[in-house]
Scaffold this motif. Structure first.
Motif, PDB file in Angstrom:
ATOM      1  N   ARG A   1     -11.304  -0.508   8.340  1.00  0.00           N
ATOM      2  CA  ARG A   1     -11.561  -1.090   7.016  1.00  0.00           C
ATOM      3  C   ARG A   1     -12.662  -2.125   7.195  1.00  0.00           C
ATOM      4  O   ARG A   1     -12.753  -2.785   8.235  1.00  0.00           O
ATOM      5  CB  ARG A   1     -10.290  -1.777   6.503  1.00  0.00           C
ATOM      6  CG  ARG A   1      -9.366  -0.889   5.759  1.00  0.00           C
ATOM      7  CD  ARG A   1      -8.186  -1.651   5.197  1.00  0.00           C
ATOM      8  NE  ARG A   1      -7.688  -2.676   6.102  1.00  0.00           N
ATOM      9  CZ  ARG A   1      -7.929  -3.959   5.985  1.00  0.00           C
ATOM     10  NH1 ARG A   1      -8.663  -4.418   4.970  1.00  0.00           N
ATOM     11  NH2 ARG A   1      -7.442  -4.839   6.845  1.00  0.00           N
TER      12      ARG A   1
ATOM     13  N   ARG B   1     -10.894  -4.307  -0.402  1.00  0.00           N
ATOM     14  CA  ARG B   1     -10.781  -5.607  -1.081  1.00  0.00           C
ATOM     15  C   ARG B   1     -12.144  -6.104  -1.598  1.00  0.00           C
ATOM     16  O   ARG B   1     -12.438  -7.314  -1.554  1.00  0.00           O
ATOM     17  CB  ARG B   1     -10.161  -6.640  -0.140  1.00  0.00           C
ATOM     18  CG  ARG B   1      -8.857  -6.134   0.461  1.00  0.00           C
ATOM     19  CD  ARG B   1      -8.342  -7.010   1.576  1.00  0.00           C
ATOM     20  NE  ARG B   1      -7.222  -6.352   2.257  1.00  0.00           N
ATOM     21  CZ  ARG B   1      -6.667  -6.748   3.380  1.00  0.00           C
ATOM     22  NH1 ARG B   1      -7.114  -7.829   3.973  1.00  0.00           N
ATOM     23  NH2 ARG B   1      -5.669  -6.099   3.899  1.00  0.00           N
TER      24      ARG B   1
ATOM     25  N   TYR C   1      -2.107  -9.715  -5.020  1.00  0.00           N
ATOM     26  CA  TYR C   1      -2.748  -8.949  -3.936  1.00  0.00           C
ATOM     27  C   TYR C   1      -4.040  -9.620  -3.458  1.00  0.00           C
ATOM     28  O   TYR C   1      -4.155 -10.005  -2.288  1.00  0.00           O
ATOM     29  CB  TYR C   1      -3.007  -7.509  -4.403  1.00  0.00           C
ATOM     30  CG  TYR C   1      -3.803  -6.688  -3.418  1.00  0.00           C
ATOM     31  CD1 TYR C   1      -3.212  -6.255  -2.229  1.00  0.00           C
ATOM     32  CD2 TYR C   1      -5.141  -6.369  -3.646  1.00  0.00           C
ATOM     33  CE1 TYR C   1      -3.945  -5.515  -1.295  1.00  0.00           C
ATOM     34  CE2 TYR C   1      -5.875  -5.623  -2.726  1.00  0.00           C
ATOM     35  CZ  TYR C   1      -5.268  -5.202  -1.554  1.00  0.00           C
ATOM     36  OH  TYR C   1      -5.983  -4.479  -0.632  1.00  0.00           O
TER      37      TYR C   1
ATOM     38  N   ASP D   1       5.223  -6.311   5.739  1.00  0.00           N
ATOM     39  CA  ASP D   1       4.019  -7.138   5.649  1.00  0.00           C
ATOM     40  C   ASP D   1       4.051  -8.384   4.770  1.00  0.00           C
ATOM     41  O   ASP D   1       5.015  -8.671   4.069  1.00  0.00           O
ATOM     42  CB  ASP D   1       2.854  -6.250   5.239  1.00  0.00           C
ATOM     43  CG  ASP D   1       1.727  -6.357   6.252  1.00  0.00           C
ATOM     44  OD1 ASP D   1       1.718  -7.334   7.007  1.00  0.00           O
ATOM     45  OD2 ASP D   1       0.875  -5.478   6.271  1.00  0.00           O
ATOM     46  N   TYR D   2       2.909  -9.053   4.818  1.00  0.00           N
ATOM     47  CA  TYR D   2       2.756 -10.391   4.235  1.00  0.00           C
ATOM     48  C   TYR D   2       2.710 -10.381   2.711  1.00  0.00           C
ATOM     49  O   TYR D   2       2.779 -11.436   2.096  1.00  0.00           O
ATOM     50  CB  TYR D   2       1.461 -11.033   4.790  1.00  0.00           C
ATOM     51  CG  TYR D   2       0.221 -10.225   4.496  1.00  0.00           C
ATOM     52  CD1 TYR D   2      -0.090  -9.111   5.252  1.00  0.00           C
ATOM     53  CD2 TYR D   2      -0.631 -10.567   3.452  1.00  0.00           C
ATOM     54  CE1 TYR D   2      -1.219  -8.348   4.978  1.00  0.00           C
ATOM     55  CE2 TYR D   2      -1.759  -9.819   3.175  1.00  0.00           C
ATOM     56  CZ  TYR D   2      -2.045  -8.705   3.945  1.00  0.00           C
ATOM     57  OH  TYR D   2      -3.146  -7.946   3.664  1.00  0.00           O
TER      58      TYR D   2
ATOM     59  N   ARG E   1       0.846  -1.192   0.000  1.00  0.00           N
ATOM     60  CA  ARG E   1       0.000   0.000   0.000  1.00  0.00           C
ATOM     61  C   ARG E   1       0.880   1.239   0.000  1.00  0.00           C
ATOM     62  O   ARG E   1       1.847   1.331   0.764  1.00  0.00           O
ATOM     63  CB  ARG E   1      -0.892  -0.036   1.250  1.00  0.00           C
ATOM     64  CG  ARG E   1      -1.933   1.028   1.328  1.00  0.00           C
ATOM     65  CD  ARG E   1      -2.909   1.019   0.177  1.00  0.00           C
ATOM     66  NE  ARG E   1      -3.778  -0.140   0.150  1.00  0.00           N
ATOM     67  CZ  ARG E   1      -4.407  -0.548  -0.961  1.00  0.00           C
ATOM     68  NH1 ARG E   1      -4.259   0.081  -2.115  1.00  0.00           N
ATOM     69  NH2 ARG E   1      -5.185  -1.611  -0.917  1.00  0.00           N
TER      70      ARG E   1
ATOM     71  N   TRP F   1      -3.775 -13.706   4.421  1.00  0.00           N
ATOM     72  CA  TRP F   1      -4.559 -12.919   5.404  1.00  0.00           C
ATOM     73  C   TRP F   1      -5.458 -13.814   6.259  1.00  0.00           C
ATOM     74  O   TRP F   1      -5.358 -13.802   7.493  1.00  0.00           O
ATOM     75  CB  TRP F   1      -5.351 -11.832   4.663  1.00  0.00           C
ATOM     76  CG  TRP F   1      -6.172 -10.965   5.555  1.00  0.00           C
ATOM     77  CD1 TRP F   1      -7.458 -11.187   5.945  1.00  0.00           C
ATOM     78  CD2 TRP F   1      -5.770  -9.741   6.200  1.00  0.00           C
ATOM     79  NE1 TRP F   1      -7.904 -10.190   6.781  1.00  0.00           N
ATOM     80  CE2 TRP F   1      -6.886  -9.285   6.954  1.00  0.00           C
ATOM     81  CE3 TRP F   1      -4.595  -9.003   6.215  1.00  0.00           C
ATOM     82  CZ2 TRP F   1      -6.846  -8.105   7.706  1.00  0.00           C
ATOM     83  CZ3 TRP F   1      -4.570  -7.824   6.964  1.00  0.00           C
ATOM     84  CH2 TRP F   1      -5.676  -7.397   7.693  1.00  0.00           C
TER      85      TRP F   1
ATOM     86  N   SER G   1      -4.922   2.407   6.425  1.00  0.00           N
ATOM     87  CA  SER G   1      -3.986   1.305   6.614  1.00  0.00           C
ATOM     88  C   SER G   1      -3.150   1.571   7.854  1.00  0.00           C
ATOM     89  O   SER G   1      -2.509   2.623   7.975  1.00  0.00           O
ATOM     90  CB  SER G   1      -3.076   1.189   5.388  1.00  0.00           C
ATOM     91  OG  SER G   1      -1.877   0.546   5.724  1.00  0.00           O
TER      92      SER G   1
HETATM   93  O1  F6P Z   1      -2.339  -2.944   8.972  1.00  0.00           O
HETATM   94  C1  F6P Z   1      -2.195  -4.192   8.399  1.00  0.00           C
HETATM   95  C2  F6P Z   1      -2.488  -4.157   6.946  1.00  0.00           C
HETATM   96  O2  F6P Z   1      -2.398  -5.429   6.483  1.00  0.00           O
HETATM   97  C3  F6P Z   1      -1.576  -3.325   6.114  1.00  0.00           C
HETATM   98  O3  F6P Z   1      -0.449  -3.951   5.755  1.00  0.00           O
HETATM   99  C4  F6P Z   1      -2.438  -2.993   4.997  1.00  0.00           C
HETATM  100  O4  F6P Z   1      -1.960  -1.933   4.248  1.00  0.00           O
HETATM  101  C5  F6P Z   1      -3.679  -2.679   5.719  1.00  0.00           C
HETATM  102  O5  F6P Z   1      -3.783  -3.644   6.671  1.00  0.00           O
HETATM  103  C6  F6P Z   1      -4.871  -2.420   4.818  1.00  0.00           C
HETATM  104  O6  F6P Z   1      -5.028  -3.339   3.832  1.00  0.00           O
HETATM  105  P1  F6P Z   1      -5.021  -2.980   2.293  1.00  0.00           P
HETATM  106  O7  F6P Z   1      -3.718  -2.350   2.034  1.00  0.00           O
HETATM  107  O8  F6P Z   1      -5.177  -4.294   1.626  1.00  0.00           O
HETATM  108  O9  F6P Z   1      -6.152  -2.053   2.018  1.00  0.00           O
END
Ligand code: F6P
Length: 745
Positions: free
Chosen positions: A536, A574, A345, A400-401, A264, A354, A284
């Motif tokens: 989120r 997502r 992604y 991150d993952y 991100r 995740w 995020s």
């Molecule tokens: O905070 C953990 C996390 O996995 C971030 O790495 C990630 O940016 C965030 O949640 C939000 O997810 P996304 O980037 O998929 O919108």
């Protein structure tokens, strides 16, 4: 500065030396004259001793007339004026050289035998020394030896002048030496104690022609810098600031090239509804945490360019300077096509890893094609990192993952890099992780990092148990390290946090204004208690369980009907994935169900706002709320909880927090709940709504202290300090002649 020291130090010293010399000159003169006189007395004794026997012999043999001739030969030395031989009857038997008219053998002015006197003669001062022979053959005679004392006086003056000149030159040389030593010492202090930048600045100042500060004020300046530095170091314990972090990067890491890599991006350029380009800050936790760090340390942030207008604002190297309002670092955007986004992604990261890492009971999906794309996108980012690095030994912070493979891929391209990975989500148990078909690959790639960070020690232990179960490696549980094929990775808990104070706060009104504005904006009755959820729209956040808890609260406490509202901000996330679309539908349905059950007149207990809010708006909400509900089913840390606390500088508001969020380890004054236990969550809400003001204040004060002390600069500072130590150890190990490290069996 050198000239200034010269003028201000050497000149006064030289003048002082001249005055001292002038004052001491008569003393020097007297001492030298006395010294010359005793020298002449010694010479007179020598002359007597060498002539006495011969004179006695000439007298004894009746050759008195030859005594004069003999003496004439002896008095050729320029300092020896004359010699007079006196008979025992007081007559002058013989003499050589000019004898003053008033000096006879009976003269009262003459010295006694064995003594000396000074006489003023027409041509200056004379030293007369008297001796007596003691020969058995002849009667004793007195011999007077006359030396010229003018000669001694002129020598004494000359010697005095020499002493004075030499002293002056010596004082000037010593002063110069002192100046050079002081100057060099200050340089060394500055370099050693104040750090390179400061010493360079100090030296630059020193070179500046305008610089005319005397040595003492330079010393004062250096000392005050040392004091400031010590103060800063003490403050590190309690008050981590961007400045303290910059100092760690500079002093301990040696100001390396710094790169952050994440999926991100911190700023998204997107076309707004009217077609204009807008800048958005994504919802995020990772961005919230990392952005202040990169702003403080500059460097480059490599991330996926996901905004609809992202390509419009970059240069030909895909760079854009951010933050847009005050650029402090470079964002390098990496482009992904739809297939890549789907596989890497949406697919492997968010349908595979995740749900695998979060115990929210959503089944992970692992597809071979996603894995292939995940690998190729990791390669793509590794190439981007290598392209961005100008130096062979950058510090690369991987987030991150999404980038589990990146440590090994970057290591292959930049062997000298110091690589730290931070895993922002939980790490599950070995059994749970074991369902991933590519677990060993992932673990091997991750372990190519120097540091692997998790939010909690519990996640670190899960990770160590996982590597222990699935790969061939050496684990040191005491030092929390894993060694695979000679490379050691340190596994450490670094609880992530937020900047303190968050920069957005300065743009937000005070709590009473926020309460009024927010209630108006979202149609909440002015006097109603407000509980808030902001996140989120993710199945890990416990949004459905939260609505059920509100239902139970209203069931149990009818008095809250019409007097309590729950505002849920759910930022769509997502949405292409079925699990997320399903969650969105169920959330809307659940809110409608609860609202339908309790609605009275225009009042609804749940206000669901399904849109992204910019940080200023979120902080306004935090200040407006009576309660913040963070009941994630599972969460690495959850920074919403910390942001709520940071927003409440009025020391009010109650936090209800899930025990399955990493933040629950730190925010002990929150009301902790098991998010799966709806009844317990409802009770916690009830307690929160009834909590007396003083208790709210005390709890909030303690939590604010915790977040302030453990802010994001401390998080980064700890990780970078560890990185610096590892870097130094590795360099030592590579140094010629270093001994190989002991292998632990
Ligand atoms: O905070 C953990 C996390 O996995 C971030 O790495 C990630 O940016 C965030 O949640 C939000 O997810 P996304 O980037 O998929 O919108």
């Amino acid at each position: 500065m050198f000239k200034s020291i010269l003028l201000r130090m050497v000149l006064p010293l030289a003048i002082t030396a001249a005055i001292l010399a002038w004052l001491t000159m008569p003393l020097i003169d007297r001492s030298l004259t006395a010294w010359f006189r005793s020298d002449l007395e010694l010479r007179a004794a020598l002359v007597f001793n060498s002539v006495a026997d011969r004179i006695s012999e000439l007298i004894a043999t009746g050759s008195v007339d030859q005594v004069g001739t003999y003496l004439a030969k002896v008095t050729t030395d320029e300092r020896l004026r004359a010699i007079v031989v006196c008979g025992s009857d007081g007559t002058v038997l013989a003499s050589a050289g000019p004898v003053p008219a008033d000096l006879g053998c009976r003269s009262v002015k003459g010295p006694p035998v064995g003594g000396s006197v000074e006489l003023e003669a027409s041509n200056g001062t004379i030293l007369v020394s008297r001796f007596q022979t003691a020969s058995a053959a002849a009667k004793p005679v007195d011999i007077m030896v006359l030396h010229d004392l003018n000669f001694a006086a002129s020598r004494a003056t000359l010697a005095g002048q020499y002493v004075l000149s030499i002293s002056l030159v010596a004082i000037v040389l010593i002063s110069l030496l002192v100046v050079v030593v002081v100057w060099l010492t200050l340089r060394k202090w500055a370099a050693l104690l104040v750090g390179d930048i400061r010493s360079r600045r100090f030296l630059d100042d020193a070179r500046s022609p305008a610089m005319s500060v005397p040595v003492l004020s330079q010393v004062r300046k250096v000392l005050s810098e040392i004091e400031a530095r010590q103060r800063l170091e003490i403050e590190y314990q309690e008050n981590w600031t961007p400045q303290a972090l910059r100092q760690v990067v500079h002093d301990q890491l040696g100001a390396p090239e710094m790169l952050v890599v994440s999926n991100r991006e911190p700023y998204i350029h997107a076309y707004g509804p009217a077609g204009a380009v807008e800048v958005q800050t994504p919802a995020s936790g990772m961005v919230t945490a990392l952005e202040p760090i990169v702003r403080a340390c500059a460097g480059t942030w490599v991330a996926h360019g996901s905004g609809s207008a992202d390509r419009l604002v970059v240069d030909r190297r895909d760079h854009v300077r951010v933050p847009p309002e005050d650029p402090a670092y470079t964002l390098r955007r990496v482009w992904l096509d739809e297939r890549e986004e789907d596989g890497y992604y949406y697919g492997f990261s968010n349908e595979g890893l995740w749900p695998l890492c979060h115990l929210a009971y959503v089944r992970p999906e692992f597809r071979e094609v996603d894995w292939q794309i995940y690998q190729s996108v990791n390669e793509k980012f590794a190439d981007a990192v290598a392209t961005e690095c100008a130096t062979p030994d950058p510090v690369v912070l991987i987030q991150d993952y999404h980038f589990a493979l990146l440590p090994k891929l970057v290591r292959a391209r930049k062997p000298g890099a110091t690589i730290a990975v931070f895993w922002h989500i939980p790490w599950p148990s070995a059994e749970t992780f074991g369902v991933c078909p590519w677990k060993a690959d992932i673990l091997h790639h991750l372990l190519a990092a120097d540091i692997l960070g998790f939010h909690t020690r519990y996640h670190c232990q899960n990770f160590l148990a996982t590597v222990d179960r699935f790969i061939e490696c050496q684990i040191d549980h005491e030092r929390m390290t894993v060694t695979v094929r000679g490379h050691t990775c340190q596994v450490t808990a670094y609880p992530i946090s937020i900047e303190w104070p968050p920069r957005w706060l300065s743009r937000v009104a005070d709590a009473p204004s926020c309460r009024r504005v927010v209630r108006e904006k979202f149609g909440i009755p002015a006097g109603a208690a407000l509980a808030l959820g902001v996140e989120r729209w993710d199945f890990t956040k416990g949004i459905l369980e939260r609505f059920r808890a509100i239902e139970v609260l209203l069931e149990r406490n009818p008095r809250y009907r019409g007097k309590f509202c729950f505002l849920q901000i759910a930022a769509p996330s997502r949405s292409r994935l079925p699990a997320y679309r399903d969650l969105q539908e169920r959330t809307i349905a659940e809110a409608e169900r609860v609202n339908a059950r309790f609605a009275e007149g225009g009042w609804r207990p749940i206000v669901l706002v399904a849109e992204h809010q910019e940080p200023e708006q979120v902080f306004e909400l935090f200040r407006a709320a009576d309660v913040c509900l963070v009941n994630s089913l599972h969460d690495g840390m959850n920074l919403v909880a910390k942001e709520f606390v940071a927003a409440r500088d009025d020391e009010d508001g109650v936090l209800v927090l899930s025990t399955f969020a990493g933040a629950s380890r730190e925010l002990l004054e929150s009301l902790l709940v098991n998010p799966f236990d709806v009844s317990e969550t409802a009770s916690a809400l009830e307690v929160a709504l009834q909590m007396p003001r003083e208790e709210r204040r005390q709890r909030m004060r303690l939590m604010r202290q915790t977040v302030k002390e453990n802010n994001i600069y401390r998080w980064a500072g700890r990780m970078l300090t560890d990185a610096a130590r590892i870097r130094q150890r590795q360099r030592l190990a590579l140094a010629p002649g270093s001994r190989p490290a002991l292998k632990l069996e």
